[in-house]
Structures are given as structure tokens and as C-alpha cells.
Design a protein around this motif. Sequence first.
Motif, PDB file in Angstrom:
ATOM      1  N   GLY A 527      -2.325  13.577  30.139  1.00 67.03           N
ATOM      2  CA  GLY A 527      -1.698  14.886  29.657  1.00 67.03           C
ATOM      3  C   GLY A 527      -1.981  16.025  30.392  1.00 67.03           C
ATOM      4  O   GLY A 527      -1.406  16.700  30.963  1.00 67.03           O
ATOM      5  N   SER A 528      -3.334  15.824  30.683  1.00 65.66           N
ATOM      6  CA  SER A 528      -4.124  17.198  31.246  1.00 65.66           C
ATOM      7  C   SER A 528      -3.932  17.336  32.946  1.00 65.66           C
ATOM      8  O   SER A 528      -3.619  18.214  33.385  1.00 65.66           O
ATOM      9  N   MET A 529      -3.635  16.031  33.314  1.00 58.53           N
ATOM     10  CA  MET A 529      -3.356  16.000  34.958  1.00 58.53           C
ATOM     11  C   MET A 529      -1.830  16.352  35.074  1.00 58.53           C
ATOM     12  O   MET A 529      -1.762  16.889  36.106  1.00 58.53           O
ATOM     13  N   ALA A 530      -0.990  15.805  34.072  1.00 55.52           N
ATOM     14  CA  ALA A 530       0.362  16.398  34.220  1.00 55.52           C
ATOM     15  C   ALA A 530       0.433  18.031  34.004  1.00 55.52           C
ATOM     16  O   ALA A 530       1.275  18.514  34.853  1.00 55.52           O
ATOM     17  N   VAL A 531      -0.210  18.494  33.074  1.00 55.34           N
ATOM     18  CA  VAL A 531      -0.279  19.993  33.153  1.00 55.34           C
ATOM     19  C   VAL A 531      -0.847  20.623  34.326  1.00 55.34           C
ATOM     20  O   VAL A 531      -0.074  21.656  34.894  1.00 55.34           O
ATOM     21  N   ALA A 532      -1.730  20.314  34.713  1.00 53.59           N
ATOM     22  CA  ALA A 532      -2.296  20.657  36.219  1.00 53.59           C
ATOM     23  C   ALA A 532      -1.202  20.541  37.250  1.00 53.59           C
ATOM     24  O   ALA A 532      -1.134  21.421  38.250  1.00 53.59           O
ATOM     25  N   GLY A 533      -0.672  19.694  37.201  1.00 53.42           N
ATOM     26  CA  GLY A 533       0.434  19.103  38.349  1.00 53.42           C
ATOM     27  C   GLY A 533       1.508  20.339  38.013  1.00 53.42           C
ATOM     28  O   GLY A 533       2.271  20.627  38.988  1.00 53.42           O
ATOM     29  N   VAL A 534       1.975  20.604  36.836  1.00 59.51           N
ATOM     30  CA  VAL A 534       3.002  21.396  36.733  1.00 59.51           C
ATOM     31  C   VAL A 534       2.560  22.827  37.287  1.00 59.51           C
ATOM     32  O   VAL A 534       3.471  23.531  37.978  1.00 59.51           O
ATOM     33  N   VAL A 535       1.548  23.224  36.912  1.00 63.04           N
ATOM     34  CA  VAL A 535       0.996  24.670  37.567  1.00 63.04           C
ATOM     35  C   VAL A 535       1.011  24.624  39.086  1.00 63.04           C
ATOM     36  O   VAL A 535       1.553  25.615  39.559  1.00 63.04           O
ATOM     37  N   LEU A 536       0.742  23.708  39.812  1.00 62.03           N
ATOM     38  CA  LEU A 536       0.798  23.478  41.197  1.00 62.03           C
ATOM     39  C   LEU A 536       2.497  23.380  41.534  1.00 62.03           C
ATOM     40  O   LEU A 536       2.520  24.382  42.771  1.00 62.03           O
ATOM     41  N   LEU A 537       3.231  22.772  41.043  1.00 60.57           N
ATOM     42  CA  LEU A 537       4.397  22.949  41.418  1.00 60.57           C
ATOM     43  C   LEU A 537       5.210  24.150  41.272  1.00 60.57           C
ATOM     44  O   LEU A 537       6.163  24.489  42.064  1.00 60.57           O
ATOM     45  N   CYS A 538       4.847  24.831  39.937  1.00 60.64           N
ATOM     46  CA  CYS A 538       5.155  26.322  40.095  1.00 60.64           C
ATOM     47  C   CYS A 538       5.018  27.213  41.191  1.00 60.64           C
ATOM     48  O   CYS A 538       5.671  27.902  41.599  1.00 60.64           O
ATOM     49  N   PHE A 539       3.720  27.032  41.704  1.00 59.67           N
ATOM     50  CA  PHE A 539       3.189  27.640  42.954  1.00 59.67           C
ATOM     51  C   PHE A 539       4.179  27.473  43.903  1.00 59.67           C
ATOM     52  O   PHE A 539       4.557  28.062  45.149  1.00 59.67           O
ATOM     53  N   GLY A 540       4.384  25.950  44.233  1.00 55.11           N
ATOM     54  CA  GLY A 540       5.305  25.519  45.321  1.00 55.11           C
ATOM     55  C   GLY A 540       6.631  26.010  45.254  1.00 55.11           C
ATOM     56  O   GLY A 540       7.117  26.383  46.007  1.00 55.11           O
ATOM     57  N   ARG A 541       7.023  26.053  44.025  1.00 47.15           N
ATOM     58  CA  ARG A 541       8.728  26.656  43.927  1.00 47.15           C
ATOM     59  C   ARG A 541       8.439  28.117  44.261  1.00 47.15           C
ATOM     60  O   ARG A 541       9.593  28.417  45.019  1.00 47.15           O
ATOM     61  N   ARG A 542       7.268  28.864  44.064  1.00 41.35           N
ATOM     62  CA  ARG A 542       7.324  30.301  44.558  1.00 41.35           C
ATOM     63  C   ARG A 542       7.321  30.410  46.123  1.00 41.35           C
ATOM     64  O   ARG A 542       8.133  31.294  46.668  1.00 41.35           O
ATOM     65  N   TYR A 543       6.784  29.406  46.576  1.00 42.16           N
ATOM     66  CA  TYR A 543       6.786  29.554  48.171  1.00 42.16           C
ATOM     67  C   TYR A 543       8.229  28.891  48.742  1.00 42.16           C
ATOM     68  O   TYR A 543       8.750  29.987  49.641  1.00 42.16           O
ATOM     69  N   GLN A 544       8.923  28.365  48.030  1.00 41.09           N
ATOM     70  CA  GLN A 544      10.180  27.869  48.486  1.00 41.09           C
ATOM     71  C   GLN A 544      11.290  28.843  48.128  1.00 41.09           C
ATOM     72  O   GLN A 544      12.140  29.192  48.896  1.00 41.09           O
ATOM     73  N   VAL A 545      11.168  29.682  47.013  1.00 42.30           N
ATOM     74  CA  VAL A 545      11.959  31.122  46.841  1.00 42.30           C
ATOM     75  C   VAL A 545      11.758  31.961  47.892  1.00 42.30           C
ATOM     76  O   VAL A 545      12.776  32.482  48.297  1.00 42.30           O
ATOM     77  N   ARG A 546      10.613  32.176  48.437  1.00 43.87           N
ATOM     78  CA  ARG A 546      10.440  33.198  49.571  1.00 43.87           C
ATOM     79  C   ARG A 546      11.054  32.546  50.726  1.00 43.87           C
ATOM     80  O   ARG A 546      11.712  33.311  51.558  1.00 43.87           O
ATOM     81  N   ARG A 547      10.994  31.460  50.988  1.00 38.53           N
ATOM     82  CA  ARG A 547      11.611  30.925  52.385  1.00 38.53           C
ATOM     83  C   ARG A 547      13.044  30.889  52.418  1.00 38.53           C
ATOM     84  O   ARG A 547      13.723  31.511  53.276  1.00 38.53           O
ATOM     85  N   LYS A 548      13.739  30.668  51.173  1.00 37.41           N
ATOM     86  CA  LYS A 548      15.240  30.549  51.107  1.00 37.41           C
ATOM     87  C   LYS A 548      15.821  31.833  50.658  1.00 37.41           C
ATOM     88  O   LYS A 548      16.993  31.956  50.343  1.00 37.41           O
ATOM     89  N   SER A 549      14.989  32.810  50.174  1.00 41.42           N
ATOM     90  CA  SER A 549      15.515  33.913  49.428  1.00 41.42           C
ATOM     91  C   SER A 549      16.535  33.905  48.344  1.00 41.42           C
ATOM     92  O   SER A 549      17.404  34.294  48.433  1.00 41.42           O
ATOM     93  N   SER A 550      16.096  32.966  47.577  1.00 45.67           N
ATOM     94  CA  SER A 550      17.029  32.179  46.451  1.00 45.67           C
ATOM     95  C   SER A 550      16.215  32.021  45.471  1.00 45.67           C
ATOM     96  O   SER A 550      15.287  31.124  45.662  1.00 45.67           O
ATOM     97  N   GLN A 551      16.830  31.965  44.292  1.00 44.62           N
ATOM     98  CA  GLN A 551      16.139  31.153  43.007  1.00 44.62           C
ATOM     99  C   GLN A 551      16.498  29.761  42.963  1.00 44.62           C
ATOM    100  O   GLN A 551      15.998  28.956  42.044  1.00 44.62           O
ATOM    101  N   ARG A 552      17.686  29.534  43.485  1.00 46.83           N
ATOM    102  CA  ARG A 552      18.218  28.222  43.420  1.00 46.83           C
ATOM    103  C   ARG A 552      17.681  27.093  44.227  1.00 46.83           C
ATOM    104  O   ARG A 552      17.833  26.901  45.506  1.00 46.83           O
ATOM    105  N   VAL A 553      16.307  26.753  44.046  1.00 46.30           N
ATOM    106  CA  VAL A 553      15.415  25.895  44.827  1.00 46.30           C
ATOM    107  C   VAL A 553      15.244  24.568  44.250  1.00 46.30           C
ATOM    108  O   VAL A 553      15.128  24.488  42.894  1.00 46.30           O
TER     109      VAL A 553
END
Length: 553
Positions: A527-553
Motif C-alpha cells: 500500500g505504501s508503494m502505491a501511495v508513493a506511485g500516485v504522488v509521482l503520477l500527479c507530478f507527471g500529470r502536471r507536466y502533461q497539462v503544461r505541454r498540452k495546455s489542457s486539463q484533459r490529459v
Amino acid sequence: MSSPASTPAPAPSQVYGITPMRPETAYVFDSEPPTRVNSPAPSSPTSLRKSPVSSCNLSLSGATPVPSRPLSMIDSFESLEGPTRVGSPEGSIYGEKTLSKGGAFDKLGEEVDQLERCGDEEKGLEGAGAVTTETTPAEIAQDDFPEGGTRAYLALLGSTLVLLCTFGLSNSYGVFLQHYKQHQLKDYTNSDISWIGSLHLFLTFSSAFYSGILFDKGWFRYQLAIGSVGWLVGIFALSFAKTYWQILLCQSVCMGLSLGLMFSPCLSILGTYFRRKRAFVVGVAASGTAVGAVIFPVLLGQLFEKRGFPTAIRAAGFLMLALLLVANLTIRPRKVLTRSATDLDSVPKPPLKTVLLRIVRDPAAWIVMLGVFGVYTSCFIPLFYIVSFARQYSSNAALATYSLSIINALAFFSRIGSGLIADRCGVFNTAIPLAIAVGVLTFGMIGATSTAGLAIFMVLFGIAQGGWISVSAALFMSLTNDVNELGLRSGIGFFFVALATLIGSPIAGALLVATNGSYVAALCFGGSMAVAGVVLLCFGRRYQVRRKSSQRV
């Protein structure tokens, strides 16, 4: 037409009111009745290079402006048509048409302005014959994906059958683990037996990196054929295995490497047929894993008890033989038309080293791959130990026997549904909630110590892990718009999945031994490893939002 040296450029008043653009440039037209040129479409502008007064002049006639001198290189081909496929460009605009003299125009303002912009005084005669039809990136993106058709859906069917035969059995390892503990490997610990399944998945996902490179180079047909043969050799050899090392070589090494050679290309090839519906079709193909993981636990569980281990494995092997044969006959690779085939001025495809460096220097790629690593570390722990967990805490023997089938039956629907949602809401927007659910439910398994609680956990975890496994493959593909990088990016991403599967279950097994059979420490680790993975995926989503200038990523 007379050359510029013998015939001076006409005065502005002689060309039907057109004023000259520059003193050193002239465009000479014969004085036949005015003929209007059909203007090219805005998305495919036609450009003519101007020439100095001392060079050859241009003659315009008919619907397409063409250089008056012979074309170099291009006129040696009858056409420049791309591969025969959906979305191929039309034939070349360079035909063997002869130009009639003449062509004076009443309205040439826009055409002359365009000629002036596209002129190249420094290149002189070297660029005099360049008439190009440009294709915008948006047009290339639309044309390169048929989004359906007979070949596309046959490829989808074949990919689904491959995953049904292979990953369906891999996700049924809990049945093998329980059988090994009671028969062939009863003198080994849970951690030792878990290494067989973990090494199998590690070799599968790690070899996806090299198989991705081979796929991008066009070796898919050979990968599928060799992988199918290797998988069948491994499964039939497993029926004769009796010792730990024999089982390890057959099930982990032979079957793992064979699966790694073909599973990632079977997903990547769908990305060459679909773009808008990519997450959905990947989810449909991944649902084959769920179907196989429903069939094989029931089939093997019954045959292990009634006919023995060798007969059960051979029965599964013959079923796989038939399905893999169908897959090899239905999947056909599709030659993707790259920009170099549609744009005469484009650069050639970059070498592998350049593409690899671009991926390595992409921070979003690293963040996403590490996030996927964390979630997958958690994901396979319940799948490996659910059978033994249910036998320990549930009073219903049937629930323990069919626990994997229940989880994977629910995963079938969530894999398709998550793909539909991802196509509408975005891959990251779908994957992150599913990853959160995987982590929460891994913690929640600690409290599922009753028959009712265990049944509820199986239903919810089946939905969460099935949807996550389906969408996670599309995460890697969403980081690029170049179809030539799909195989490589998927291969690198699945290498991180390989590391997760290699360490996750053995560490959980070691924690079980250290805590005298208690699942609390093992599930808290997952469970702890999954929580850490979720945090990193949220940062990855932030990068993708900046690239596409859209929240639909």
C-alpha cells in the motif's frame, strides 16, 4: 519561350496591370488570353521559387504552376505515392503533363505575393524547380490512423488472443503457488516459490525494451512467431518439470522471455491503427488477460486435483496452441507513413540514439515510469497471495478456489470501461484514481478476514487493478505524438514494471516469513508503494497539462 538574355522582361503595364515586386526579379508570361489558376488548398500551399532575370523564366498554364525546365530527380519517377493504406496521400502533382505556352492573368496579386515570399535569391538555379505540396502535422496525424477497418480489428482480435493465452496464465500464478506449496516444492518457503512468478514477470517486462526496438524496426511478424513457439515450448516442458530449477527454467526463463518478445508489440501495433480510440482498444486487448485469468485458474484448479499436474498443463498448452495460431494469422503489421514520405523537404528519421536521448532527457517520462513502478509493486502482491489468504481466513472453500477467477472476471469489465473513460477524460485523469484505489484496497485487505469482507475486497480490487493495468500501458504512449516512438517508450516503461514485479512479491513473501505468516507487514509495504506511485503520477500529470495546455490529459 525565349530566354531572359534575348527577350527583356516586359514592363509592368504589359502584364495586365501587375506592378513589379523588385527591380531584379521578373516573371514573364506569354500573351495568350487570360487563364485563371486554380489556387491550392490552404492546408497544402503550392510554392514556386523565383529566379533572377539572368536565369530561366517560368511559364504558367493550366491548373498547376510548374517549372518550365525539367525537374531534377523527381521527374524520373512516375508518381510519389505512399504505401497503399488508409490515409495514404494522393498521387504526386508531378505528372507527365506538357505545358502549353501561355497564361496571362487578370488577377495575380495573391499568387505573385506568394511567389515573392517563397523566393530564394541565394540558391539561384539550384532551387528553381522546387514545387512542393506541404502537409501540416495536423493532417499527418489524422491521415496516419485509420481508426478502424478490417485489418485494424483483426489486429485487435489477435492481440487479445495473445494476451489471453500468455498474461492470462501469468496472472493465475496464485494457483501454481498453492499447488507447488503442497506438492513439488513443499520444502520451499513462500518467498522462494514467489521468485518463480516474479522472475517470470521480470523477464517478461524487461525484455519488452528490446522487443520495442525490434518492433520500431519492423520485425513484428518474426517477434510474434518466435515468441509463440517459445511460449509453447516452455508450457509443454513445464509439464515434465519436477524440481525447483526445472520449474524456474521452464516457467520463468523460457516462458518469460518468449512473452516479453511479443506482448509489448501486440499493444504497440494497436497504436499504429488507432489514435482517438487508442486507450479503448488497448483496454479491449488487455481484457483478454482477464478472460484468460478466469479460465486458467478454474481449468488448472480442477485438473490438478483430478488428472494431475502434467495432464493439466498439457491441456492448457493445446488450448494455447490453437489460439496463438489464430493470432499469428490475423495480426498484420501496418507500415506507417512518416513525415519524410509526405514532405519532400523533411529530414530523415532520427537514429535510435537520438530518440533514446530525447526520452532520457524528458523529466515527465521518468516521473511517470517511477510512478507506475510504485503502483505495480503493490498491484501484484494481492494477486499472488489471494488464494492462500482466502484459505487462511475464509470458511468458504469455494471462495478460495475461485478467488482469482472472481477478481479477473471483474477486471474484464473494468479494463474495457477504463479505456472508454480514458478516451473521453484523459489517460492520466483515469489512471490516477485507479492507482489510488489499488493502494487503498491493498491496505484494506488487512481487514478482509471474513468471508463477506473478502468477497467485497475481491470485487473492488478486481475493478481497480483491472482498470489500472489497462490504462497504464496507454500512459507511456500518451507521452509522445510520434508513432515511431511507441515501441521504444512502451519498452522502457515496461522495464520499470519488470523491476516492480521482481521485487514486490518476494519482499512480501520475506515479510510473511519474518512475521510468522502475518499479512499485515506485506500489505502495508504494498500500500505504501502505491501511495508513493500516485504522488509521482500527479507530478507527471502536471507536466502533461503544461505541454498540452489542457486539463484533459
